[in-house]
Structure formats: structure tokens, C-alpha cells
Design an enzyme around this catalytic site. Structure first.
Site, PDB file in Angstrom:
ATOM      1  N   LYS A 200      49.996  28.220  43.948  1.00 43.11           N
ATOM      2  CA  LYS A 200      50.950  27.949  42.874  1.00 43.11           C
ATOM      3  C   LYS A 200      52.352  28.432  43.252  1.00 43.11           C
ATOM      4  O   LYS A 200      52.508  29.485  43.872  1.00 43.11           O
ATOM      5  CB  LYS A 200      50.446  28.594  41.576  1.00 43.11           C
ATOM      6  CG  LYS A 200      49.278  27.777  40.993  1.00 43.11           C
ATOM      7  CD  LYS A 200      48.688  28.354  39.743  1.00 43.11           C
ATOM      8  CE  LYS A 200      47.643  29.400  39.978  1.00 43.11           C
ATOM      9  NZ  LYS A 200      46.520  29.070  40.813  1.00 43.11           N
TER      10      LYS A 200
ATOM     11  N   LYS B  77      37.883  34.917  31.823  1.00 49.49           N
ATOM     12  CA  LYS B  77      38.291  34.350  33.112  1.00 49.49           C
ATOM     13  C   LYS B  77      37.539  35.146  34.179  1.00 49.49           C
ATOM     14  O   LYS B  77      37.748  36.351  34.321  1.00 49.49           O
ATOM     15  CB  LYS B  77      39.814  34.493  33.258  1.00 49.49           C
ATOM     16  CG  LYS B  77      40.367  34.066  34.618  1.00 49.49           C
ATOM     17  CD  LYS B  77      41.892  34.139  34.614  1.00 49.49           C
ATOM     18  CE  LYS B  77      42.466  34.081  36.019  1.00 49.49           C
ATOM     19  NZ  LYS B  77      43.939  34.249  36.047  1.00 49.49           N
TER      20      LYS B  77
ATOM     21  N   GLU C  25      36.153  23.938  39.423  1.00 51.16           N
ATOM     22  CA  GLU C  25      36.266  25.190  38.675  1.00 51.16           C
ATOM     23  C   GLU C  25      36.567  24.939  37.198  1.00 51.16           C
ATOM     24  O   GLU C  25      36.942  23.824  36.807  1.00 51.16           O
ATOM     25  CB  GLU C  25      37.369  26.052  39.294  1.00 51.16           C
ATOM     26  CG  GLU C  25      38.719  25.344  39.360  1.00 51.16           C
ATOM     27  CD  GLU C  25      39.867  26.265  39.058  1.00 51.16           C
ATOM     28  OE1 GLU C  25      39.763  27.061  38.109  1.00 51.16           O
ATOM     29  OE2 GLU C  25      40.886  26.178  39.767  1.00 51.16           O
TER      30      GLU C  25
ATOM     31  N   VAL D 117      38.846  30.083  41.308  1.00 54.54           N
ATOM     32  CA  VAL D 117      38.446  29.600  42.635  1.00 54.54           C
ATOM     33  C   VAL D 117      37.478  30.607  43.265  1.00 54.54           C
ATOM     34  O   VAL D 117      36.406  30.229  43.777  1.00 54.54           O
ATOM     35  CB  VAL D 117      39.671  29.390  43.557  1.00 54.54           C
ATOM     36  CG1 VAL D 117      39.224  29.086  44.982  1.00 54.54           C
ATOM     37  CG2 VAL D 117      40.555  28.270  43.021  1.00 54.54           C
TER      38      VAL D 117
ATOM     39  N   SER E 175      45.804  37.559  44.484  1.00 54.12           N
ATOM     40  CA  SER E 175      44.600  36.952  43.917  1.00 54.12           C
ATOM     41  C   SER E 175      43.376  37.239  44.764  1.00 54.12           C
ATOM     42  O   SER E 175      43.427  37.183  46.002  1.00 54.12           O
ATOM     43  CB  SER E 175      44.791  35.442  43.801  1.00 54.12           C
ATOM     44  OG  SER E 175      43.595  34.843  43.339  1.00 54.12           O
ATOM     45  N   ALA E 176      42.267  37.493  44.087  1.00 52.22           N
ATOM     46  CA  ALA E 176      40.979  37.676  44.779  1.00 52.22           C
ATOM     47  C   ALA E 176      40.529  36.376  45.445  1.00 52.22           C
ATOM     48  O   ALA E 176      39.608  36.392  46.264  1.00 52.22           O
ATOM     49  CB  ALA E 176      39.923  38.156  43.789  1.00 52.22           C
ATOM     50  N   ASP E 177      41.191  35.260  45.107  1.00 56.26           N
ATOM     51  CA  ASP E 177      40.857  33.989  45.773  1.00 56.26           C
ATOM     52  C   ASP E 177      40.948  34.127  47.298  1.00 56.26           C
ATOM     53  O   ASP E 177      40.145  33.551  48.030  1.00 56.26           O
ATOM     54  CB  ASP E 177      41.832  32.869  45.355  1.00 56.26           C
ATOM     55  CG  ASP E 177      41.617  32.388  43.924  1.00 56.26           C
ATOM     56  OD1 ASP E 177      40.676  32.863  43.262  1.00 56.26           O
ATOM     57  OD2 ASP E 177      42.413  31.533  43.484  1.00 56.26           O
TER      58      ASP E 177
ATOM     59  N   ASP F 177      49.661  42.785  43.333  1.00 58.09           N
ATOM     60  CA  ASP F 177      48.956  41.645  42.740  1.00 58.09           C
ATOM     61  C   ASP F 177      48.763  40.532  43.771  1.00 58.09           C
ATOM     62  O   ASP F 177      49.677  39.771  44.077  1.00 58.09           O
ATOM     63  CB  ASP F 177      49.718  41.116  41.510  1.00 58.09           C
ATOM     64  CG  ASP F 177      48.893  40.098  40.720  1.00 58.09           C
ATOM     65  OD1 ASP F 177      47.813  39.694  41.197  1.00 58.09           O
ATOM     66  OD2 ASP F 177      49.339  39.723  39.615  1.00 58.09           O
TER      67      ASP F 177
HETATM   68  N1  PSU Z   1      44.995  25.619  39.867  1.00 51.95           N
HETATM   69  C1  PSU Z   1      45.662  25.103  38.807  1.00 51.95           C
HETATM   70  N2  PSU Z   1      45.630  25.814  37.643  1.00 51.95           N
HETATM   71  C2  PSU Z   1      44.950  27.015  37.517  1.00 51.95           C
HETATM   72  C3  PSU Z   1      44.257  27.540  38.647  1.00 51.95           C
HETATM   73  C4  PSU Z   1      44.315  26.782  39.806  1.00 51.95           C
HETATM   74  O1  PSU Z   1      46.266  24.047  38.900  1.00 51.95           O
HETATM   75  O2  PSU Z   1      44.951  27.614  36.433  1.00 51.95           O
HETATM   76  C5  PSU Z   1      43.484  28.848  38.510  1.00 51.95           C
HETATM   77  C6  PSU Z   1      42.361  28.955  39.551  1.00 51.95           C
HETATM   78  O3  PSU Z   1      41.157  29.224  38.855  1.00 51.95           O
HETATM   79  C7  PSU Z   1      42.754  30.118  40.425  1.00 51.95           C
HETATM   80  C8  PSU Z   1      43.457  30.990  39.424  1.00 51.95           C
HETATM   81  O4  PSU Z   1      41.638  30.731  41.037  1.00 51.95           O
HETATM   82  O5  PSU Z   1      44.271  30.033  38.740  1.00 51.95           O
HETATM   83  C9  PSU Z   1      44.224  32.115  40.061  1.00 51.95           C
HETATM   84  O6  PSU Z   1      44.331  33.156  39.130  1.00 51.95           O
HETATM   85  P1  PSU Z   1      44.780  34.620  39.606  1.00 51.95           P
HETATM   86  O7  PSU Z   1      46.174  34.429  40.109  1.00 51.95           O
HETATM   87  O8  PSU Z   1      44.712  35.459  38.356  1.00 51.95           O
HETATM   88  O9  PSU Z   1      43.795  35.042  40.654  1.00 51.95           O
HETATM   89 MN    MN Z   2      46.209  38.644  39.991  1.00 52.17          MN
END
Ligand code: PSU
Ligand code: MN
Length: 285
Positions: free
Chosen positions: A140, A67, A5, A87, A121-123, A119
Site C-alpha cells: 500500500k 482482524k 483474504e 495476508v 506488517s507481519a505480512d 510498525d
Molecule cells: N489490500 C487491500 N486492502 C487491505 C489489505 C490488503 O487492498 O485492506 C489488508 C491485507 O489483509 C493486509 C493488511 O494483510 O491490509 C495489512 O495490514 P497491517 O498493515 O495491519 O499488517
Molecule cells: Mn502494523
């Protein structure tokens, strides 16, 4: 092949480490005998296998780079907006390109205040409907990890520990939450993923922890986490801005140590993804 990614490169890590990490991930995939394909949207087109100079363009701080989650790709293409894929965005494109394995640092998940903010993630939803195996060091550690594991269960996404019985804690080797399945061999993982697909399953999460001697000091981790949560609260952040702001607060509080840990874990995940991709290609034959 292994999909990589670009959100981690453009929005997740500071310069110049970001481009070094991107190159190290590609090298780790190749060393395992697979072919890396770094994915993003550039010049109104989806790119599967960005060149070094294209990646530099995406990460150029003087240019705008969105993003892109899976739902943003169509709009970015229609408006010729450059973007780094999360992701979710990366696996959506990988699946269309016929790539079955992806590596990242930490999957997105359920945020700690999700009961109020919604909130998540759409992941997670995207992994549930996309037939790609993602190698990640858990989700994370800024997130609500037990809640994320519950959502993955509900969504039917298998969570397998690679060489561990415990779900990793991103910057920390363990989150303290157990996983139902442990596998130590890439061949077994590839077989499990193939059988998951054959029985109607889609996405698959292979959880690979950072080695204990490379994890963030747990006390420093907790102090940095408190700072990161305060930043989100003070700046009233929401949506796409939350995760990048929290990662940057971690980097500040740990004087860059968290960036080094992020680097080791993501490069380790790229290596494991390469190994699993090689096994999966054999399995699928
Ligand atoms: N892993 C990391 N650093 C990052 C991410 C993953 O070590 O920045 C990114 C990935 O692209 C993941 C995104 O899909 O963070 C999640 O963002 P959000 O919580 O806004 O969905
Ligand atoms: Mn989010």
C-alpha cells in the site's frame, strides 16, 4: 486453487462495494480456470472456501469481526472469536490447506514512521516463512516502499514484476522503485516459484500493477496521502487500526475514487493469481 483474504472485505473496503469485490475476485479466479477459496475464521473454525452467506456474516457491521494476523488464529479459534484474515493470516492457513497461490490488493509492509514505531506488517515475516506465492499491486502506498523492498530482500522473498520493471505503487501504477526481475508469462512465474521452493525458498511476491488508465490521479493521491498520515497522527493510531484508518481517509479525500481503484487492482490480481495457479498445478505434476 487460489486463496483470497477477508481483511480487505471486512476492514479494508466500505459497504456494499466490499461484498461485490469479494464476488468479483472469486469470479476472476474461476474465469482463469482455477478454484477460489476465501479464507476466514467463523464459529470457532477455520473456513477455507467461505460461502456467500458466511462472508456476509463476517462482514455484518452489527457483529464483531477481529482482524487476524497469523499469530492471532490460535487465540481466535480457542475463544470462538470470528475474524477476517490478513495476508499473513490467510497464507498461514492456505499453506496448511495445500494452497500455493493467493491474491490480495496490497501487501502490508514497513510504515513510514517505522524507525520510531517499529510498525512493520507481519505480512513480510510470514511470507518469508510460508511457501505461498502472493499476487499484489505492490504494498500500500501509505507505506515506506523502499524500506519495504529492503526488508523483502533481507527476508529472502523474491519480488517479480508481472509485465513491469517497476514495483507497483498500489493506487499508482508505479512506485518509482525498480524490481530485479520481470516476467510476462504465468508459466514462467510458476516455474520460478517451483524452482524457488525446490532450492529452499518459501514465499514469493508477484507484483502486478493497476493499469495506467485506471490508476489514481497522482496529484490527488499525494493530497489524500497527506490527509491519511495526518489522521494517524491526530488519532494517535497504532497496531491493527492504522491500515484501515488510512484506507478510509483515502476514500474520503478522493470521494470514493480510491475505492474504485482498489477494486480494479484486486480483481486484476485475482485473475493473474488464477492464471499462475493453473500453470503451477501443471508445473507441479
Ligand atoms: N489490500 C487491500 N486492502 C487491505 C489489505 C490488503 O487492498 O485492506 C489488508 C491485507 O489483509 C493486509 C493488511 O494483510 O491490509 C495489512 O495490514 P497491517 O498493515 O495491519 O499488517
Ligand atoms: Mn502494523
Amino acid at each position: 486453487m487460489v486463496a483470497l483474504e477477508t481483511t480487505i472485505v471486512v476492514h479494508g473496503l466500505p459497504r456494499p462495494v466490499n461484498l461485490e469485490v469479494a464476488a468479483e475476485c472469486e469470479a476472476a479466479v474461476r474465469a482463469a480456470g482455477a478454484i477460489p477459496a476465501t479464507i476466514g475464521v467463523l464459529g470457532g473454525r477455520v473456513r477455507v472456501g467461505l460461502t456467500t452467506s458466511e462472508l456476509e456474516d463476517l462482514a455484518d457491521p452489527n457483529r464483531y469481526c477481529a482482524k487476524l494476523s497469523a499469530r492471532d488464529i490460535g487465540s481466535a479459534l480457542a475463544t470462538s472469536t470470528d475474524g477476517a484474515t490478513t495476508v499473513a493470516g490467510t497464507i498461514a492457513i492456505a499453506a496448511v490447506a495445500g494452497i500455493s497461490v493467493m491474491a490480495t490488493g496490497g501487501l502490508g509492509g514497513v510504515h513510514r514512521d517505522a524507525i520510531h514505531s517499529f510498525d512493520e506488517s507481519a505480512d513480510l515475516g510470514c511470507l518469508a516463512r510460508t511457501p505461498v506465492l502472493v499476487v499484489a499491486s505492490g504494498v500500500k502506498s501509505i507505506l515506506d516502499i523502499p524500506a519495504t523492498l529492503e526488508r523483502l530482500d533481507t527476508l529472502g522473498v523474491p519480488v517479480v514484476g508481472f509485465g513491469t520493471n517497476e514495483f507497483p505503487g498500489f493506487y499508482l501504477t508505479s512506485s518509482g522503485s525498480p524490481v530485479d526481475w520481470r516476467m510476462d508469462e504465468p508459466d514462467v512465474v510458476a516455474r520460478a516459484f517451483a524452482r524457488h521452493l525446490a532450492t529452499g525458498g518459501r514465499g514469493f511476491l508477484l507484483a502486478h500493477p493497476v493499469p495506467e488508465d485506471q490508476q489514481l490521479d497522482p496529484a490527488l493521491h499525494d493530497a489524500a496521502l497527506a490527509d491519511a498520515l495526518a489522521v494517524v497522527e491526530e488519532q494517535k493510531l497504532s497496531g491493527k487500526g492504522v491500515t484501515p484508518a488510512m484506507l478510509s481517509a483515502f476514500a474520503q479525500r478522493t470521494a470514493g475514487v480510491s475505492v474504485g481503484v482498489n477494486r480494479s487492482l484486486v480483481v486484476g490480481n485475482a485473475r493473474v493469481a488464477g492464471e499462475v495457479a493453473v500453470s503451477f498445478a501443471r508445473e507441479a505434476r
